[in-house]
Motif scaffolding. Structure first.
Motif, PDB file in Angstrom:
ATOM      1  N   ASN A   1     -15.866   9.150  11.145  1.00  0.00           N
ATOM      2  CA  ASN A   1     -16.598   9.538   9.790  1.00  0.00           C
ATOM      3  C   ASN A   1     -17.923  10.227  10.267  1.00  0.00           C
ATOM      4  OD1 ASN A   1     -14.774   8.162   7.899  1.00  0.00           O
ATOM      5  ND2 ASN A   1     -15.307   6.150   9.257  1.00  0.00           N
ATOM      6  N   GLU A   2     -18.193  11.229   9.808  1.00  0.00           N
ATOM      7  CA  GLU A   2     -19.556  11.794   9.776  1.00  0.00           C
ATOM      8  C   GLU A   2     -20.618  11.398   8.993  1.00  0.00           C
ATOM      9  OE1 GLU A   2     -19.262  16.113  10.166  1.00  0.00           O
ATOM     10  OE2 GLU A   2     -17.617  16.053  11.428  1.00  0.00           O
ATOM     11  N   ILE A   3     -21.734  11.026   9.622  1.00  0.00           N
ATOM     12  CA  ILE A   3     -22.782  10.420   9.050  1.00  0.00           C
ATOM     13  C   ILE A   3     -24.196  11.439   9.163  1.00  0.00           C
ATOM     14  CG2 ILE A   3     -24.469   8.550   8.443  1.00  0.00           C
ATOM     15  CD1 ILE A   3     -21.344   8.095   7.774  1.00  0.00           C
ATOM     16  N   LEU A   4     -24.666  11.980   8.302  1.00  0.00           N
ATOM     17  CA  LEU A   4     -25.785  12.954   8.155  1.00  0.00           C
ATOM     18  C   LEU A   4     -26.835  12.265   7.721  1.00  0.00           C
ATOM     19  CD1 LEU A   4     -23.112  14.919   7.122  1.00  0.00           C
ATOM     20  CD2 LEU A   4     -24.991  16.539   7.551  1.00  0.00           C
ATOM     21  N   LEU A   5     -28.004  12.299   8.590  1.00  0.00           N
ATOM     22  CA  LEU A   5     -29.299  11.640   8.318  1.00  0.00           C
ATOM     23  C   LEU A   5     -30.099  12.609   7.605  1.00  0.00           C
ATOM     24  CD1 LEU A   5     -29.726   9.631  11.966  1.00  0.00           C
ATOM     25  CD2 LEU A   5     -28.718   8.776   9.496  1.00  0.00           C
TER      26      LEU A   5
ATOM     27  N   GLY B   1       0.940  -1.334   0.053  1.00  0.00           N
ATOM     28  CA  GLY B   1       0.015  -0.109   0.106  1.00  0.00           C
ATOM     29  C   GLY B   1       0.772   1.149  -0.063  1.00  0.00           C
ATOM     30  N   ILE B   2       0.417   2.339   0.494  1.00  0.00           N
ATOM     31  CA  ILE B   2       0.902   3.526   0.356  1.00  0.00           C
ATOM     32  C   ILE B   2       0.620   4.558   1.443  1.00  0.00           C
ATOM     33  CG2 ILE B   2      -0.809   4.685  -1.194  1.00  0.00           C
ATOM     34  CD1 ILE B   2       1.373   6.252  -2.488  1.00  0.00           C
ATOM     35  N   ALA B   3       1.433   5.392   2.166  1.00  0.00           N
ATOM     36  CA  ALA B   3       1.288   6.064   3.119  1.00  0.00           C
ATOM     37  C   ALA B   3       0.215   7.293   2.827  1.00  0.00           C
ATOM     38  CB  ALA B   3       2.175   6.820   3.595  1.00  0.00           C
ATOM     39  N   PRO B   4      -0.693   8.063   3.466  1.00  0.00           N
ATOM     40  CA  PRO B   4      -0.641   7.731   5.112  1.00  0.00           C
ATOM     41  C   PRO B   4      -1.436   6.431   5.254  1.00  0.00           C
ATOM     42  CG  PRO B   4      -2.327   9.401   4.362  1.00  0.00           C
ATOM     43  CD  PRO B   4      -1.628   8.989   2.890  1.00  0.00           C
ATOM     44  N   ARG B   5      -1.115   5.853   6.669  1.00  0.00           N
ATOM     45  CA  ARG B   5      -1.411   4.572   6.990  1.00  0.00           C
ATOM     46  C   ARG B   5      -2.455   5.013   8.190  1.00  0.00           C
ATOM     47  NH1 ARG B   5       0.941   0.708   3.937  1.00  0.00           N
ATOM     48  NH2 ARG B   5       2.947   1.375   3.086  1.00  0.00           N
ATOM     49  N   GLU B   6      -2.883   5.879   8.602  1.00  0.00           N
ATOM     50  CA  GLU B   6      -3.697   6.123   9.617  1.00  0.00           C
ATOM     51  C   GLU B   6      -4.912   6.832   9.097  1.00  0.00           C
ATOM     52  OE1 GLU B   6      -1.010   9.057   9.171  1.00  0.00           O
ATOM     53  OE2 GLU B   6      -0.417   7.294   9.822  1.00  0.00           O
ATOM     54  N   ILE B   7      -5.891   6.991  10.177  1.00  0.00           N
ATOM     55  CA  ILE B   7      -7.228   7.562  10.069  1.00  0.00           C
ATOM     56  C   ILE B   7      -6.794   9.252  10.207  1.00  0.00           C
ATOM     57  CG2 ILE B   7      -9.618   7.828  10.847  1.00  0.00           C
ATOM     58  CD1 ILE B   7      -9.652   4.869  11.549  1.00  0.00           C
ATOM     59  N   ALA B   8      -7.429   9.903   9.492  1.00  0.00           N
ATOM     60  CA  ALA B   8      -7.364  11.350   9.914  1.00  0.00           C
ATOM     61  C   ALA B   8      -8.291  11.644  10.893  1.00  0.00           C
ATOM     62  CB  ALA B   8      -7.716  12.120   8.621  1.00  0.00           C
ATOM     63  N   LYS B   9      -7.608  12.266  11.705  1.00  0.00           N
ATOM     64  CA  LYS B   9      -8.391  12.483  12.805  1.00  0.00           C
ATOM     65  C   LYS B   9      -8.840  14.069  13.137  1.00  0.00           C
ATOM     66  CE  LYS B   9      -7.618   8.643  15.352  1.00  0.00           C
ATOM     67  NZ  LYS B   9      -8.760   7.853  15.349  1.00  0.00           N
ATOM     68  N   GLU B  10      -8.175  15.072  12.467  1.00  0.00           N
ATOM     69  CA  GLU B  10      -8.700  16.264  12.737  1.00  0.00           C
ATOM     70  C   GLU B  10      -9.365  17.050  11.421  1.00  0.00           C
ATOM     71  OE1 GLU B  10      -8.261  17.836  15.648  1.00  0.00           O
ATOM     72  OE2 GLU B  10      -7.511  16.008  16.581  1.00  0.00           O
ATOM     73  N   GLY B  11      -9.685  18.008  11.753  1.00  0.00           N
ATOM     74  CA  GLY B  11     -10.396  18.750  10.367  1.00  0.00           C
ATOM     75  C   GLY B  11     -11.521  18.220   9.661  1.00  0.00           C
ATOM     76  N   ARG B  12     -11.875  18.870   8.610  1.00  0.00           N
ATOM     77  CA  ARG B  12     -13.060  18.566   7.983  1.00  0.00           C
ATOM     78  C   ARG B  12     -12.641  17.158   6.893  1.00  0.00           C
ATOM     79  NH1 ARG B  12     -17.458  18.977   9.989  1.00  0.00           N
ATOM     80  NH2 ARG B  12     -17.822  21.027  10.683  1.00  0.00           N
TER      81      ARG B  12
END
Length: 161
Positions: free
Chosen positions: A140-144, A78-89
């Motif tokens: 992850n943001e889920i809008l209903l 695979g390829i970096a980045p290898r982590e979930i984005a935690k900050e920002g939109r």
């Protein structure tokens, strides 16, 4: 002819757990390919015609991938980045609430499984929708989205914009 959107992928450091989360919250089929690496969430059904009958257009699918090694990729590592984005939109996913479900049930089921409710009871006049939002355990943001009707029926306790 335009290019066609077929998938949106959500990152999760545990795709199997995320697959179970979405299957339990929304009733989607968790189609692991293979389990723990990539999960395709299959909402099922077809987009409705204006009269409520099924159209010929199948509902979109949501993928869940492990950012430690996002597949597919030509490099086996695979390829970096290898982590979930935690900050920002980040991208947001919109889910239309079924006519036989409620935002209260969905938010409660999500919260019981580790989600955080971000807001409830908001009317967005631009698209005539009643909406609510949660952040899943992976950020992850889920809008209903609920149909407000024509003319819109907005409960008194809803905020407006």
């Amino acid at each position: 002819m335009p290019n066609t959107l077929i998938f949106v992928d959500l990152p999760a450091d545990d795709p199997a757990a995320a697959g179970r989360f979405y299957a339990e919250v929304f009733g989607w089929r968790d189609d692991h390919k293979p389990e723990g690496v990539y999960h395709r969430m299959v909402p099922g059904g077809m987009f409705p015609n204006p009269d409520g009958t099924d159209s010929q257009i199948g509902n979109l699918h949501v993928g869940i991938f492990d950012p430690a090694n996002a597949r597919p990729h030509p490099d086996a590592e695979g390829i970096a980045p290898r982590e979930i984005a935690k900050e920002g939109r980040k991208p947001r996913i919109w889910v239309l609430i079924s006519d036989d479900d409620t935002p209260e049930r969905i938010l409660s089921a999500a919260e019981e499984r580790g989600a955080t409710v971000l807001w409830r009871n908001h009317f967005w006049g631009t698209f005539n929708g009643l909406n609510h939002c949660f952040r899943d355990p992976w950020g992850n943001e889920i809008l209903l989205w609920g149909k407000a009707g024509d003319p819109p029926r907005i409960p008194d306790d809803y905020t407006h914009e």
